[in-house]
Design a protein around this motif. Structure first.
Motif, PDB file in Angstrom:
ATOM      1  N   ILE A  69       0.859  -1.187   0.000  1.00  0.00           N
ATOM      2  CA  ILE A  69       0.000   0.000   0.000  1.00  0.00           C
ATOM      3  C   ILE A  69       0.896   1.238   0.000  1.00  0.00           C
ATOM      4  CG2 ILE A  69      -1.778   1.297   1.239  1.00  0.00           C
ATOM      5  CD1 ILE A  69      -2.455  -1.363   2.705  1.00  0.00           C
ATOM      6  N   GLU A  70       0.692   2.101  -0.980  1.00  0.00           N
ATOM      7  CA  GLU A  70       1.350   3.402  -0.961  1.00  0.00           C
ATOM      8  C   GLU A  70       0.469   4.337  -0.149  1.00  0.00           C
ATOM      9  OE1 GLU A  70       1.993   4.855  -4.921  1.00  0.00           O
ATOM     10  OE2 GLU A  70       3.480   3.300  -5.378  1.00  0.00           O
ATOM     11  N   LEU A  71       1.064   5.022   0.815  1.00  0.00           N
ATOM     12  CA  LEU A  71       0.331   5.997   1.629  1.00  0.00           C
ATOM     13  C   LEU A  71       0.665   7.410   1.174  1.00  0.00           C
ATOM     14  CD1 LEU A  71       0.738   4.866   5.354  1.00  0.00           C
ATOM     15  CD2 LEU A  71      -1.185   4.466   3.823  1.00  0.00           C
ATOM     16  N   TYR A  72      -0.369   8.189   1.012  1.00  0.00           N
ATOM     17  CA  TYR A  72      -0.241   9.611   0.715  1.00  0.00           C
ATOM     18  C   TYR A  72      -0.864  10.324   1.906  1.00  0.00           C
ATOM     19  CZ  TYR A  72       0.675   7.835  -3.944  1.00  0.00           C
ATOM     20  OH  TYR A  72       1.206   7.150  -5.007  1.00  0.00           O
ATOM     21  N   CYS A  73      -0.057  11.098   2.633  1.00  0.00           N
ATOM     22  CA  CYS A  73      -0.487  11.659   3.905  1.00  0.00           C
ATOM     23  C   CYS A  73      -0.827  13.140   3.802  1.00  0.00           C
ATOM     24  CB  CYS A  73       0.601  11.454   4.949  1.00  0.00           C
ATOM     25  SG  CYS A  73       0.999   9.715   5.214  1.00  0.00           S
ATOM     26  N   HIS A  74      -1.598  13.604   4.783  1.00  0.00           N
ATOM     27  CA  HIS A  74      -1.957  15.018   4.882  1.00  0.00           C
ATOM     28  C   HIS A  74      -0.731  15.844   5.258  1.00  0.00           C
ATOM     29  CE1 HIS A  74      -6.186  14.062   4.689  1.00  0.00           C
ATOM     30  NE2 HIS A  74      -6.109  13.276   5.744  1.00  0.00           N
ATOM     31  N   ILE A  82       3.326   8.271  11.312  1.00  0.00           N
ATOM     32  CA  ILE A  82       2.943   7.160  10.427  1.00  0.00           C
ATOM     33  C   ILE A  82       3.249   5.832  11.113  1.00  0.00           C
ATOM     34  CG2 ILE A  82       3.377   6.026   8.215  1.00  0.00           C
ATOM     35  CD1 ILE A  82       4.097   8.859   7.103  1.00  0.00           C
ATOM     36  N   ARG A  83       4.457   5.702  11.673  1.00  0.00           N
ATOM     37  CA  ARG A  83       4.841   4.465  12.364  1.00  0.00           C
ATOM     38  C   ARG A  83       3.885   4.164  13.518  1.00  0.00           C
ATOM     39  NH1 ARG A  83       6.700   3.655  16.867  1.00  0.00           N
ATOM     40  NH2 ARG A  83       7.482   5.761  17.148  1.00  0.00           N
ATOM     41  N   ILE A 123      -6.800   1.390   7.499  1.00  0.00           N
ATOM     42  CA  ILE A 123      -5.642   2.254   7.295  1.00  0.00           C
ATOM     43  C   ILE A 123      -6.065   3.565   6.640  1.00  0.00           C
ATOM     44  CG2 ILE A 123      -3.488   2.501   5.971  1.00  0.00           C
ATOM     45  CD1 ILE A 123      -2.962  -0.494   6.591  1.00  0.00           C
ATOM     46  N   VAL A 124      -6.945   3.502   5.656  1.00  0.00           N
ATOM     47  CA  VAL A 124      -7.437   4.722   5.003  1.00  0.00           C
ATOM     48  C   VAL A 124      -8.132   5.634   6.018  1.00  0.00           C
ATOM     49  CG1 VAL A 124      -9.142   5.587   3.334  1.00  0.00           C
ATOM     50  CG2 VAL A 124      -7.630   3.706   2.707  1.00  0.00           C
ATOM     51  N   GLY A 125      -8.719   5.049   7.047  1.00  0.00           N
ATOM     52  CA  GLY A 125      -9.399   5.819   8.084  1.00  0.00           C
ATOM     53  C   GLY A 125      -8.482   6.494   9.083  1.00  0.00           C
ATOM     54  N   GLU A 126      -7.183   6.215   9.016  1.00  0.00           N
ATOM     55  CA  GLU A 126      -6.248   6.873   9.931  1.00  0.00           C
ATOM     56  C   GLU A 126      -6.260   8.377   9.656  1.00  0.00           C
ATOM     57  OE1 GLU A 126      -4.447   5.769  12.475  1.00  0.00           O
ATOM     58  OE2 GLU A 126      -5.045   3.668  12.213  1.00  0.00           O
ATOM     59  N   ASP A 130      -4.343  10.689   3.554  1.00  0.00           N
ATOM     60  CA  ASP A 130      -5.131  11.424   2.570  1.00  0.00           C
ATOM     61  C   ASP A 130      -5.723  10.448   1.555  1.00  0.00           C
ATOM     62  OD1 ASP A 130      -6.158  13.696   1.201  1.00  0.00           O
ATOM     63  OD2 ASP A 130      -4.451  13.613  -0.185  1.00  0.00           O
ATOM     64  N   ARG A 131      -4.863   9.558   1.004  1.00  0.00           N
ATOM     65  CA  ARG A 131      -5.315   8.537   0.064  1.00  0.00           C
ATOM     66  C   ARG A 131      -4.285   7.426   0.012  1.00  0.00           C
ATOM     67  NH1 ARG A 131      -2.888   9.195  -5.173  1.00  0.00           N
ATOM     68  NH2 ARG A 131      -1.597  11.068  -5.214  1.00  0.00           N
ATOM     69  N   THR A 132      -4.668   6.344  -0.653  1.00  0.00           N
ATOM     70  CA  THR A 132      -3.758   5.203  -0.799  1.00  0.00           C
ATOM     71  C   THR A 132      -3.803   4.692  -2.226  1.00  0.00           C
ATOM     72  OG1 THR A 132      -5.446   3.557  -0.264  1.00  0.00           O
ATOM     73  CG2 THR A 132      -4.159   4.438   1.581  1.00  0.00           C
ATOM     74  N   LYS A 133      -2.808   3.893  -2.547  1.00  0.00           N
ATOM     75  CA  LYS A 133      -2.767   3.160  -3.804  1.00  0.00           C
ATOM     76  C   LYS A 133      -2.200   1.796  -3.435  1.00  0.00           C
ATOM     77  CE  LYS A 133      -0.564   3.357  -8.347  1.00  0.00           C
ATOM     78  NZ  LYS A 133       0.395   4.122  -9.159  1.00  0.00           N
ATOM     79  N   SER A 134      -2.901   0.736  -3.817  1.00  0.00           N
ATOM     80  CA  SER A 134      -2.443  -0.581  -3.385  1.00  0.00           C
ATOM     81  C   SER A 134      -2.312  -1.542  -4.560  1.00  0.00           C
ATOM     82  CB  SER A 134      -3.395  -1.165  -2.341  1.00  0.00           C
ATOM     83  OG  SER A 134      -4.694  -1.289  -2.865  1.00  0.00           O
TER      84      SER A 134
END
Length: 151
Positions: A69-74, A82-83, A123-126, A130-134
């Motif tokens: 999962i790629e995480l894109y954060c605010h 993140i950890r 995880i998206v609800g954290e 902002d968004r993910t790509k998996s």
């Protein structure tokens, strides 16, 4: 600490099979068993070796679905945030900050696609996400668990 060639060869032998005897490793690298033990003890003391463990096939535990999962954060979410957000998910086996567009990449094992989907939704609800790509892994092609050069 930078390992010398002999220490690297010992670490590599232990990474291949941590249950090998010091005598067996010594025969491979040209040292006596006590000399290998002294080096391993020193490597443990300085933190070059951080421990010994067992590798378990996740499928043997019923976790046969693997994904990244790629995480894109605010904004400017810290790596520590993140950890902390990911460490409570037992399905997450590793997470790293990365270069490129994504802020982090997360390696996940799940029992099936439905389980993976549930983990992804959590995880998206954290709050920092902002968004993910998996992507789902179809067939692992190569896995290496060793450290150092295999001289």
């Amino acid at each position: 600490m930078r390992l010398n060639d002999l220490d690297e060869r010992i670490v590599h032998a232990l990474a291949e099979d941590a249950r090998r005897s010091y005598a067996d490793i010594g025969a491979e690298v040209g040292l006596s068993a006590p000399a290998v033990k002294r080096r391993v003890d020193r490597l443990l003391a300085v933190g070059a070796i951080t421990g010994f463990t067992v590798r378990v096939d996740p499928a043997a535990l019923g976790w046969s679905t693997e994904a990244y999962i790629e995480l894109y954060c605010h904004g400017s979410t810290s790596a520590d945030a993140i950890r902390r957000g990911l460490e409570r998910y037992p399905e997450v086996v590793s997470a790293s900050t990365v270069t490129g567009e994504a802020d982090a990449i997360v390696h996940v094992f799940a029992s099936d696609v439905r389980h993976f989907e549930a983990v992804l939704e959590r995880i998206v609800g954290e709050p920092f996400v902002d968004r993910t790509k998996s992507v789902l892994v179809l067939s692992p092609l190569l896995r290496r668990y060793t450290s150092g050069s295999p001289n």
